[in-house]
Design a protein around this motif. Structure first.
Motif, PDB file in Angstrom:
ATOM      1  N   UNK A   1     -26.547  11.386   4.565  1.00 50.67           N
ATOM      2  CA  UNK A   1     -27.515  12.439   4.219  1.00 50.67           C
ATOM      3  C   UNK A   1     -28.946  11.942   4.433  1.00 50.67           C
ATOM      4  N   UNK A   2     -29.263  10.784   3.894  1.00 52.45           N
ATOM      5  CA  UNK A   2     -30.620  10.236   4.025  1.00 52.45           C
ATOM      6  C   UNK A   2     -30.914   9.876   5.479  1.00 52.45           C
ATOM      7  N   UNK A   3     -29.986   9.217   6.131  1.00 51.38           N
ATOM      8  CA  UNK A   3     -30.211   8.788   7.508  1.00 51.38           C
ATOM      9  C   UNK A   3     -30.385   9.940   8.480  1.00 51.38           C
ATOM     10  N   UNK A   4     -29.460  10.873   8.465  1.00 54.14           N
ATOM     11  CA  UNK A   4     -29.514  12.004   9.402  1.00 54.14           C
ATOM     12  C   UNK A   4     -30.727  12.887   9.115  1.00 54.14           C
ATOM     13  N   UNK A   5     -30.975  13.178   7.849  1.00 51.98           N
ATOM     14  CA  UNK A   5     -32.100  14.048   7.522  1.00 51.98           C
ATOM     15  C   UNK A   5     -33.442  13.383   7.810  1.00 51.98           C
ATOM     16  N   UNK A   6     -33.525  12.080   7.612  1.00 54.55           N
ATOM     17  CA  UNK A   6     -34.757  11.374   7.971  1.00 54.55           C
ATOM     18  C   UNK A   6     -35.002  11.475   9.469  1.00 54.55           C
ATOM     19  N   UNK A   7     -33.947  11.247  10.249  1.00 55.19           N
ATOM     20  CA  UNK A   7     -34.071  11.341  11.703  1.00 55.19           C
ATOM     21  C   UNK A   7     -34.486  12.752  12.128  1.00 55.19           C
TER      22      UNK A   7
END
Length: 107
Positions: free
Chosen positions: A28-34
């Motif tokens: 969630x954090x990784x994809x949304x940050x990207x």
């Protein structure tokens, strides 16, 4: 020994659910940050200023996926206010009482 094995299986299942939630949170954090960073950089390269790119569209995925992550966490950490264990027990008791009353009608 059978109870011990049952406890071990429940503990393994609990650990599997917990790991699943943590991986969900990391993705969630990784994809949304990207997505957010790509969106902001793309819009700024198109001539928009920083305040123009900070709209709901930039963070919509965070919000909606976050709702899903919230409910996943509620399930994993047994914090379901609607269908809690107490609610389930009350429903079971209610149906058992109803069945008992129905059976007594025919005695």
């Amino acid at each position: 020994m059978d109870r011990q094995e049952n406890k071990l299986e429940r503990a393994k299942e609990r650990l599997k659910e917990l790991k699943g939630f943590y991986w969900h949170a990391v993705v969630y954090v990784g994809v949304n940050s990207f997505i957010s960073i790509s969106s902001i950089i793309g819009r700024m390269n198109s001539g928009a200023n920083f305040t123009d790119v900070l709209d709901f569209g930039t963070f919509a995925v965070w919000v909606f996926w976050g709702i899903g992550l919230f409910f996943h966490g509620m399930k994993v950490f047994s914090r379901n206010p609607i269908f809690s264990k107490r609610w389930e027990e009350r429903q079971i008791q209610k149906y058992m009482e109803k069945d008992r009353q129905e059976a007594e009608k025919f005695k």
